[in-house]
Design an enzyme around this catalytic site. Sequence first.
Site, PDB file in Angstrom:
ATOM      1  N   THR A  73       0.849  -1.199   0.000  1.00  0.00           N
ATOM      2  CA  THR A  73       0.000   0.000   0.000  1.00  0.00           C
ATOM      3  C   THR A  73       0.884   1.249   0.000  1.00  0.00           C
ATOM      4  O   THR A  73       0.655   2.194  -0.766  1.00  0.00           O
ATOM      5  CB  THR A  73      -0.932  -0.005   1.227  1.00  0.00           C
ATOM      6  OG1 THR A  73      -1.759  -1.170   1.147  1.00  0.00           O
ATOM      7  CG2 THR A  73      -1.803   1.229   1.285  1.00  0.00           C
ATOM      8  N   GLN A 168      -0.084  -9.734  -6.177  1.00  0.00           N
ATOM      9  CA  GLN A 168      -0.578 -11.118  -6.254  1.00  0.00           C
ATOM     10  C   GLN A 168       0.152 -11.926  -7.327  1.00  0.00           C
ATOM     11  O   GLN A 168      -0.086 -13.131  -7.449  1.00  0.00           O
ATOM     12  CB  GLN A 168      -2.091 -11.132  -6.535  1.00  0.00           C
ATOM     13  CG  GLN A 168      -2.941 -10.468  -5.467  1.00  0.00           C
ATOM     14  CD  GLN A 168      -3.063 -11.295  -4.192  1.00  0.00           C
ATOM     15  OE1 GLN A 168      -2.736 -12.484  -4.158  1.00  0.00           O
ATOM     16  NE2 GLN A 168      -3.526 -10.670  -3.130  1.00  0.00           N
ATOM     17  N   HIS A 187       4.215 -10.307   2.361  1.00  0.00           N
ATOM     18  CA  HIS A 187       3.329 -11.294   2.994  1.00  0.00           C
ATOM     19  C   HIS A 187       2.388 -11.990   2.023  1.00  0.00           C
ATOM     20  O   HIS A 187       1.592 -12.832   2.425  1.00  0.00           O
ATOM     21  CB  HIS A 187       2.557 -10.661   4.170  1.00  0.00           C
ATOM     22  CG  HIS A 187       1.419  -9.763   3.819  1.00  0.00           C
ATOM     23  ND1 HIS A 187       0.118 -10.177   3.867  1.00  0.00           N
ATOM     24  CD2 HIS A 187       1.375  -8.461   3.443  1.00  0.00           C
ATOM     25  CE1 HIS A 187      -0.687  -9.161   3.539  1.00  0.00           C
ATOM     26  NE2 HIS A 187       0.058  -8.118   3.281  1.00  0.00           N
ATOM     27  N   THR A 223      14.130   4.014   9.882  1.00  0.00           N
ATOM     28  CA  THR A 223      15.080   2.917  10.043  1.00  0.00           C
ATOM     29  C   THR A 223      14.518   1.638   9.442  1.00  0.00           C
ATOM     30  O   THR A 223      13.385   1.245   9.741  1.00  0.00           O
ATOM     31  CB  THR A 223      15.371   2.706  11.548  1.00  0.00           C
ATOM     32  OG1 THR A 223      15.834   3.952  12.081  1.00  0.00           O
ATOM     33  CG2 THR A 223      16.404   1.627  11.780  1.00  0.00           C
ATOM     34  N   CYS A 305     -15.538  -6.152   0.620  1.00  0.00           N
ATOM     35  CA  CYS A 305     -14.342  -5.395   0.281  1.00  0.00           C
ATOM     36  C   CYS A 305     -13.285  -5.691   1.329  1.00  0.00           C
ATOM     37  O   CYS A 305     -13.554  -6.315   2.353  1.00  0.00           O
ATOM     38  CB  CYS A 305     -14.629  -3.907   0.180  1.00  0.00           C
ATOM     39  SG  CYS A 305     -14.716  -3.114   1.769  1.00  0.00           S
TER      40      CYS A 305
HETATM   41  N1  PLP Z   1      -2.565  -4.838  -3.999  1.00  0.00           N
HETATM   42  C1  PLP Z   1      -3.158  -6.045  -4.018  1.00  0.00           C
HETATM   43  C2  PLP Z   1      -3.543  -6.640  -5.318  1.00  0.00           C
HETATM   44  C3  PLP Z   1      -3.396  -6.728  -2.827  1.00  0.00           C
HETATM   45  O1  PLP Z   1      -3.974  -7.921  -2.852  1.00  0.00           O
HETATM   46  C4  PLP Z   1      -3.017  -6.121  -1.608  1.00  0.00           C
HETATM   47  C5  PLP Z   1      -3.326  -6.770  -0.313  1.00  0.00           C
HETATM   48  O2  PLP Z   1      -4.413  -7.277  -0.121  1.00  0.00           O
HETATM   49  C6  PLP Z   1      -2.379  -4.876  -1.643  1.00  0.00           C
HETATM   50  C7  PLP Z   1      -2.170  -4.263  -2.850  1.00  0.00           C
HETATM   51  C8  PLP Z   1      -1.884  -4.205  -0.390  1.00  0.00           C
HETATM   52  O3  PLP Z   1      -0.784  -4.919   0.119  1.00  0.00           O
HETATM   53  P1  PLP Z   1      -0.225  -4.630   1.611  1.00  0.00           P
HETATM   54  O4  PLP Z   1      -0.984  -5.538   2.510  1.00  0.00           O
HETATM   55  O5  PLP Z   1       1.233  -5.000   1.548  1.00  0.00           O
HETATM   56  O6  PLP Z   1      -0.416  -3.198   1.872  1.00  0.00           O
END
Ligand code: PLP
Length: 359
Positions: A73, A168, A187, A223, A305
């Site tokens: 994000t 993904q 993750h 950091t 969502c």
């Molecule tokens: N973009 C996609 C396609 C995702 O599936 C996700 C997480 O669900 C994200 C972005 C956001 O990832 P993060 O959890 O590392 O912020």
Amino acid sequence: MIYLDYQATTPLAPEARDAMLPWLSGPEAMGFANPHSPHRPGRAAAAAVEVAREQVASLLPAGGRVIFTGSATEALNLAIQGNGATGLAVSAIEHAAVLDTARAVQPDIAILPVGADGLVAADTPLPEGVELVAVMQVNNEIGTIQPVAKLAHAAHQAGALFLCDAVQGAGKLAAPAEADMIALSAHKLYGPKGIGALWVRDGITLMPLIHGGGQEQGLRSGTLVPALCAGFGMAAKLARERMDEDAAHVAVLWQAARAILSDWTLNGSERQRWHGNLNLWRDGLDVARLMSDLRDVAFSAGSACASGSGRTSHVLTAIGLTAAQAKSSIRLGFGRYSTLTEIEDACAKIRAAAATQGV
Ligand code: PLP
């Protein structure tokens, strides 16, 4: 408990966990040192960060740099806000991390539609004056694989940069080599939570969103966490080594799950997809009841969502489902550590529980 929510997050690979441990050690081993400190333990931590950066870079095209962030994000925010572009075009099925960030920059962004197959057509016209186009590699809800090479080419023809949310797809598919910026999340590829990365093609300049000590080439002050970097790096290395094996494994599981739920309707293209995702709907299915009946299967409602607010999915409505159809959809996500027995067992349970609803 059978875990079928691999798009939400993946288990931490044992190898990634082992790679993290030295950097979480107590006072004697000095694994806690600040990687930005010039003394010996600091330099050791910095070296581990750079090894990890190389490992993550091995999943990405040549000719760019990897900036570690706290999440995908954040990486997407850095790409979109830090780029300074205002003419934005994004696909209708982007994750909120792209859609909402783009709308924060420019409320009237252009939305690139998808077909009933969940794919953006490669010849979709781009708006006049477009400066940044963002289309994801693999959709998180329905698993469709977008024609990102062609879309990046079209963006470049229009004079725009191309951003790819590869959260993904990273470690599962070849990198979107034509993109100018690529966002990843540890993750989702068997690494730890709390770390992501933005790959930026050489020559592209960004403005930082976070100011301070000037870490990460001045683009992301704060950091770094060597344990998270090391876990991300090891997960990336492993994903690269096991890419074909992991894909073949989920393809077998997908066929088995699809055969058991053969009379459910598939959301998204059958062929152009990551087979670790099976999103299906069944007329009249009460998903909330299904979930409460199946407490030992961790899966996701296809319609909710990301925040779990219960709003109808913008992805499912973009592919043409009615609100009722979207609300009777489920998402099954599986991966490296899922077994055939688990998949067969879970799908049989889902079928049986749905039958008690008369659907
Ligand atoms: N973009 C996609 C396609 C995702 O599936 C996700 C997480 O669900 C994200 C972005 C956001 O990832 P993060 O959890 O590392 O912020």
